[in-house]
Design a protein around this motif. Structure first.
Motif, short mmCIF file in Angstrom:
data_model
loop_
_atom_site.label_atom_id
_atom_site.label_comp_id
_atom_site.label_asym_id
_atom_site.label_seq_id
_atom_site.Cartn_x
_atom_site.Cartn_y
_atom_site.Cartn_z
N GLN A 63 0.83 -1.19 0.00
CA GLN A 63 0.00 0.00 0.00
C GLN A 63 0.87 1.25 0.00
O GLN A 63 1.97 1.26 0.58
CB GLN A 63 -0.92 0.04 1.24
N PHE A 85 0.58 5.28 1.16
CA PHE A 85 -0.18 6.20 1.99
C PHE A 85 0.42 7.60 1.87
O PHE A 85 1.63 7.77 1.67
CB PHE A 85 -0.11 5.82 3.48
N GLN A 125 0.65 10.90 4.36
CA GLN A 125 0.36 11.44 5.69
C GLN A 125 0.34 12.95 5.59
O GLN A 125 1.34 13.58 5.23
CB GLN A 125 1.38 10.98 6.72
N LEU A 137 -3.31 9.42 8.01
CA LEU A 137 -2.85 8.58 6.92
C LEU A 137 -3.97 8.40 5.91
O LEU A 137 -5.05 7.91 6.26
CB LEU A 137 -2.41 7.22 7.43
N ASN A 139 -5.18 6.54 2.51
CA ASN A 139 -4.90 5.43 1.60
C ASN A 139 -4.85 5.94 0.17
O ASN A 139 -5.83 6.53 -0.31
CB ASN A 139 -5.99 4.36 1.70
N TYR A 167 -3.84 0.39 -3.01
CA TYR A 167 -3.63 -0.98 -2.55
C TYR A 167 -3.19 -1.73 -3.79
O TYR A 167 -4.00 -1.96 -4.69
CB TYR A 167 -4.92 -1.54 -1.97
#
Lengths: 109, 115
Positions: A33, A35, A37, A43, A45, A48
């Motif tokens: 994944q 991410f 921030q 966080l 997404n 995936y």
């Protein structure tokens, strides 16, 4: 356990530029994944992507599982893209998700 | 995805005290984890929260310092005990959801400052 390395550690770009972030991992994975921030610590997404290529607007990602790396592409950067980008993986041997150290991206106006 | 509610969102605590952080999920959960993010660092896994049994701790983390409960599938707490300034971090709850495979989702985090 699995080792996750991200590069570069820091990246400073002008608004409108394109960037490529890389994630190398040391063993086969069943989850990868990306991410983002944000400055408030949340966080988000992004992808995936244990294998293959995905695109979402100005962002896209490619994972080449056989060569154990993933790339995150950001096109036409905006100041809101600033923050830390993390790659995280999960191996086949347990349920843990392991994070790389992140790439800190600064987009200058 | 799901709504993952983490409380409190931030707190400032005195050294020597304890803080309990709650994580509540509004969907069916398969796995639940707690992470710590020290200032300027990446996320480090503290433990896997197991429903109805003791959590599974990672190397360097012990139950006396970070007791974890998970009384049901969708709720867990993490307590940071006998705090010191070194415990100042962001603590995050993470879940995997039924129907979402191994994809991880995170709460908004608890920003803890120990003075």
């Amino acid at each position: 356990g699995i080792q996750v390395e991200q590069s570069p550690p820091d990246l400073i770009l002008q608004e409108g530029a394109n960037s490529t972030l890389r994630c190398n991992f040391s063993d086969s994975v069943n989850n990868l994944q990306w991410f983002h921030q944000n400055p408030w610590g949340q966080l988000i997404n992004l992808f995936y992507i244990p294998s293959g290529t995905k695109q979402n607007g100005r962002l896209s990602a490619t994972t080449v599982a056989t060569e154990r790396y993933s790339l995150l592409y950001i096109s036409s950067s905006q100041t809101t893209d600033s923050g830390v980008y993390f790659c995280a993986v999960r191996g086949w041997r347990d349920d843990k998700i392991i994070f790389g150290k992140g790439t800190r991206l600064h987009i200058l106006p | 995805s799901a709504v993952i509610s983490q409380k409190p969102s931030r707190d400032i605590c005195q050294r020597g005290t304890s803080l309990t952080i709650q994580c509540q999920v509004d969907s069916q959960v398969t796995m639940m984890f707690w992470y710590r993010q020290q200032p300027g660092q990446s996320l480090t896994l503290i433990a896997t929260a197991n429903q109805g049994s003791e959590a599974t701790y990672e190397s360097g983390f012990v139950i006396d310092k970070f007791p974890i409960s998970r009384p049901n599938l969708t709720f867990s707490t993490l307590t940071v005990s006998n705090m010191s300034p070194e415990d100042s971090s962001i603590y995050l709850c993470s879940v995997q959801l039924r129907g979402s495979g191994t994809e991880a989702f995170f709460g908004q985090g608890t920003r803890l400052t120990v003075v």
